[in-house]
Design a protein around this motif. Structure first.
Motif, PDB file in Angstrom:
ATOM      1  N   GLN A  85       1.116  -0.947  -0.009  1.00  0.00           N
ATOM      2  CA  GLN A  85       0.352   0.047   0.080  1.00  0.00           C
ATOM      3  C   GLN A  85       0.937   1.348  -0.127  1.00  0.00           C
ATOM      4  N   LYS A  86       2.141   1.401   0.812  1.00  0.00           N
ATOM      5  CA  LYS A  86       2.506   2.833   0.607  1.00  0.00           C
ATOM      6  C   LYS A  86       3.746   2.516   0.010  1.00  0.00           C
ATOM      7  N   GLU A  87       4.424   1.308  -0.638  1.00  0.00           N
ATOM      8  CA  GLU A  87       4.795   2.013  -2.094  1.00  0.00           C
ATOM      9  C   GLU A  87       4.395   1.597  -3.354  1.00  0.00           C
ATOM     10  N   LYS A  88       3.019   1.172  -3.228  1.00  0.00           N
ATOM     11  CA  LYS A  88       2.639   1.478  -5.092  1.00  0.00           C
ATOM     12  C   LYS A  88       1.025   1.913  -4.480  1.00  0.00           C
ATOM     13  N   SER A  89       1.051   2.433  -3.662  1.00  0.00           N
ATOM     14  CA  SER A  89      -0.250   3.112  -3.469  1.00  0.00           C
ATOM     15  C   SER A  89      -1.584   2.806  -3.832  1.00  0.00           C
ATOM     16  N   ARG A  90      -1.657   1.235  -4.062  1.00  0.00           N
ATOM     17  CA  ARG A  90      -2.630   0.341  -4.124  1.00  0.00           C
ATOM     18  C   ARG A  90      -3.135  -0.756  -3.149  1.00  0.00           C
ATOM     19  N   LEU A  91      -4.025  -0.740  -3.103  1.00  0.00           N
ATOM     20  CA  LEU A  91      -4.980  -1.848  -2.064  1.00  0.00           C
ATOM     21  C   LEU A  91      -4.619  -3.720  -2.594  1.00  0.00           C
ATOM     22  N   PHE A  92      -3.747  -4.056  -1.513  1.00  0.00           N
ATOM     23  CA  PHE A  92      -3.578  -5.684  -1.799  1.00  0.00           C
ATOM     24  C   PHE A  92      -4.854  -6.733  -1.680  1.00  0.00           C
ATOM     25  N   THR A  93      -4.285  -7.310  -2.978  1.00  0.00           N
ATOM     26  CA  THR A  93      -5.575  -7.985  -3.431  1.00  0.00           C
ATOM     27  C   THR A  93      -4.666  -9.535  -2.956  1.00  0.00           C
ATOM     28  N   TYR A  94      -6.074 -10.253  -3.323  1.00  0.00           N
ATOM     29  CA  TYR A  94      -6.078 -11.992  -3.420  1.00  0.00           C
ATOM     30  C   TYR A  94      -5.130 -12.311  -4.434  1.00  0.00           C
ATOM     31  N   GLY A  95      -5.116 -11.675  -5.572  1.00  0.00           N
ATOM     32  CA  GLY A  95      -3.227 -11.602  -6.076  1.00  0.00           C
ATOM     33  C   GLY A  95      -2.729 -11.844  -5.757  1.00  0.00           C
ATOM     34  N   ASP A  96      -2.148 -10.871  -5.017  1.00  0.00           N
ATOM     35  CA  ASP A  96      -0.966 -10.517  -4.274  1.00  0.00           C
ATOM     36  C   ASP A  96      -0.433 -11.512  -3.134  1.00  0.00           C
ATOM     37  N   TRP A  97      -1.265 -11.805  -2.579  1.00  0.00           N
ATOM     38  CA  TRP A  97      -1.167 -12.698  -1.664  1.00  0.00           C
ATOM     39  C   TRP A  97      -0.663 -14.900  -2.330  1.00  0.00           C
ATOM     40  N   ILE A  98      -1.839 -15.184  -3.272  1.00  0.00           N
ATOM     41  CA  ILE A  98      -1.245 -15.979  -4.087  1.00  0.00           C
ATOM     42  C   ILE A  98       0.120 -15.698  -4.430  1.00  0.00           C
ATOM     43  N   ASP A  99       0.719 -14.840  -5.306  1.00  0.00           N
ATOM     44  CA  ASP A  99       2.346 -14.626  -5.657  1.00  0.00           C
ATOM     45  C   ASP A  99       2.932 -14.935  -4.807  1.00  0.00           C
ATOM     46  N   MET A 100       2.633 -14.324  -2.963  1.00  0.00           N
ATOM     47  CA  MET A 100       3.543 -14.105  -1.644  1.00  0.00           C
ATOM     48  C   MET A 100       3.840 -15.783  -1.825  1.00  0.00           C
ATOM     49  N   VAL A 101       2.126 -16.989  -1.764  1.00  0.00           N
ATOM     50  CA  VAL A 101       2.367 -18.268  -1.690  1.00  0.00           C
ATOM     51  C   VAL A 101       3.737 -18.859  -2.296  1.00  0.00           C
ATOM     52  N   VAL A 102       2.905 -18.158  -3.961  1.00  0.00           N
ATOM     53  CA  VAL A 102       3.731 -18.556  -5.461  1.00  0.00           C
ATOM     54  C   VAL A 102       4.998 -18.906  -4.583  1.00  0.00           C
ATOM     55  N   GLU A 103       6.078 -17.621  -4.146  1.00  0.00           N
ATOM     56  CA  GLU A 103       7.277 -17.625  -3.949  1.00  0.00           C
ATOM     57  C   GLU A 103       7.375 -17.586  -3.030  1.00  0.00           C
ATOM     58  N   LEU A 104       6.942 -18.432  -1.657  1.00  0.00           N
ATOM     59  CA  LEU A 104       7.009 -18.825  -0.880  1.00  0.00           C
ATOM     60  C   LEU A 104       7.904 -20.575  -0.964  1.00  0.00           C
ATOM     61  N   LYS A 105       6.622 -20.687  -1.791  1.00  0.00           N
ATOM     62  CA  LYS A 105       6.645 -22.104  -1.627  1.00  0.00           C
ATOM     63  C   LYS A 105       7.993 -22.940  -2.808  1.00  0.00           C
ATOM     64  N   THR A 106       8.596 -21.820  -3.452  1.00  0.00           N
ATOM     65  CA  THR A 106      10.584 -21.738  -4.422  1.00  0.00           C
ATOM     66  C   THR A 106      10.851 -21.643  -2.757  1.00  0.00           C
ATOM     67  N   SER A 107      11.350 -20.541  -1.901  1.00  0.00           N
ATOM     68  CA  SER A 107      12.158 -20.233  -1.347  1.00  0.00           C
ATOM     69  C   SER A 107      12.582 -21.665  -0.202  1.00  0.00           C
ATOM     70  N   LYS A 108      14.198 -21.016   0.508  1.00  0.00           N
ATOM     71  CA  LYS A 108      15.167 -22.250   0.678  1.00  0.00           C
ATOM     72  C   LYS A 108      14.064 -22.108   2.676  1.00  0.00           C
ATOM     73  N   GLU A 109      13.956 -21.075   2.650  1.00  0.00           N
ATOM     74  CA  GLU A 109      13.199 -21.090   4.162  1.00  0.00           C
ATOM     75  C   GLU A 109      12.132 -21.489   3.852  1.00  0.00           C
ATOM     76  N   TYR A 110      11.309 -21.907   3.015  1.00  0.00           N
ATOM     77  CA  TYR A 110      10.200 -22.829   2.796  1.00  0.00           C
ATOM     78  C   TYR A 110      10.167 -24.185   2.897  1.00  0.00           C
ATOM     79  N   ARG A 111      11.689 -24.544   2.094  1.00  0.00           N
ATOM     80  CA  ARG A 111      12.255 -26.570   1.806  1.00  0.00           C
ATOM     81  C   ARG A 111      12.550 -26.714   3.516  1.00  0.00           C
ATOM     82  N   ASN A 112      13.414 -25.347   3.794  1.00  0.00           N
ATOM     83  CA  ASN A 112      13.873 -25.836   5.743  1.00  0.00           C
ATOM     84  C   ASN A 112      13.011 -26.114   5.895  1.00  0.00           C
TER      85      ASN A 112
END
Length: 175
Positions: A85-112
Motif C-alpha cells: 500500500q505504501k510503495e505502490k499506493s494500492r490495496l493488497f489483493t488476493y492476487g498479491d497473496w497468491i503470488d506470496m504463497v507461490v514465491e514462498l513455496k520456492t524459497s529456501k526458508e520453506y524447504r527448511n
C-alpha cells in the motif's frame, strides 16, 4: 479387445473431467486476483477474525499446507499488505497473496521449514538433531536462535527419561 476399448474410453472421460475441474479452479483463482481480502478493509481486531476466512478463500484456489500457514501468518501478510500500500499506493489483493504463497513455496526458508517439520516427527537421535540445528541456524535470526537456548533443548532431548520418544513429544513440553 472390447475390454481394452472400454478402459480407454473411461480413461479419456476421466482425463476430460480432471482438465475441466482444473480449468474451473483456475478460473476461480483468476476471478479472486483483483479482489481485496476482507482483513485489509477492517480494523485490527476485526481483521484478525476475518483473516482465517480469507486464507480459506485462497486455499480453495491453490494448495496451502501447514508450513505455508505457519510462515505466512497474519502479521507477515499484514506487513506485506501495508508495504504494498505504501510503495505502490494500492490495496493488497488476493492476487498479491497468491503470488506470496507461490514465491514462498520456492524459497529456501520453506524447504527448511518442511524438513524441520519432518525431522521433529522422528525418534530422538543425534544425526537428526544435528540436521535440525543446522536448519535452525540457517533459517532463524540470531536473536531468535539465542532465545531458543539450543544447549538446554539438547540436554532435555537426550535426557535418559526421553529415550525412545519423538522430538516433537519432548519439544512440546519446552516453554
Amino acid at each position: 479387445m472390447k475390454l481394452k476399448s472400454i478402459y480407454l474410453r473411461i480413461l479419456a472421460i476421466g482425463l476430460v473431467l480432471i482438465m475441466t475441474l482444473e480449468l474451473h479452479a483456475q478460473q476461480n483463482c483468476d476471478s479472486l486476483k483483483g479482489e481485496v481480502p476482507a482483513f485489509c478493509r477492517l480494523l485490527d481486531d476485526d481483521a484478525r477474525r476475518e483473516f482465517p476466512k480469507d486464507y480459506a478463500k485462497i486455499a480453495t484456489c491453490m494448495e496451502i499446507d501447514s508450513v505455508t500457514e505457519m510462515l505466512l501468518g497474519y502479521d507477515i501478510v499484514k506487513m506485506k499488505a501495508l508495504q504494498l500500500q505504501k510503495e505502490k499506493s494500492r490495496l493488497f489483493t488476493y492476487g498479491d497473496w497468491i503470488d506470496m504463497v507461490v514465491e514462498l513455496k520456492t524459497s529456501k526458508e520453506y524447504r527448511n521449514a518442511v524438513q524441520m517439520m519432518e525431522l521433529v516427527q522422528h525418534r530422538i537421535n543425534r544425526a537428526d538433531w544435528e540436521q535440525l540445528r543446522k536448519l535452525m541456524k540457517e533459517s532463524l535470526l540470531p536473536d531468535h536462535l539465542e532465545a531458543l537456548e539450543l544447549d538446554k533443548v539438547e540436554k532435555m532431548l537426550f535426557d535418559p527419561k526421553n529415550m525412545g520418544k519423538k522430538f516433537i513429544e519432548v519439544m512440546e513440553l519446552i516453554k
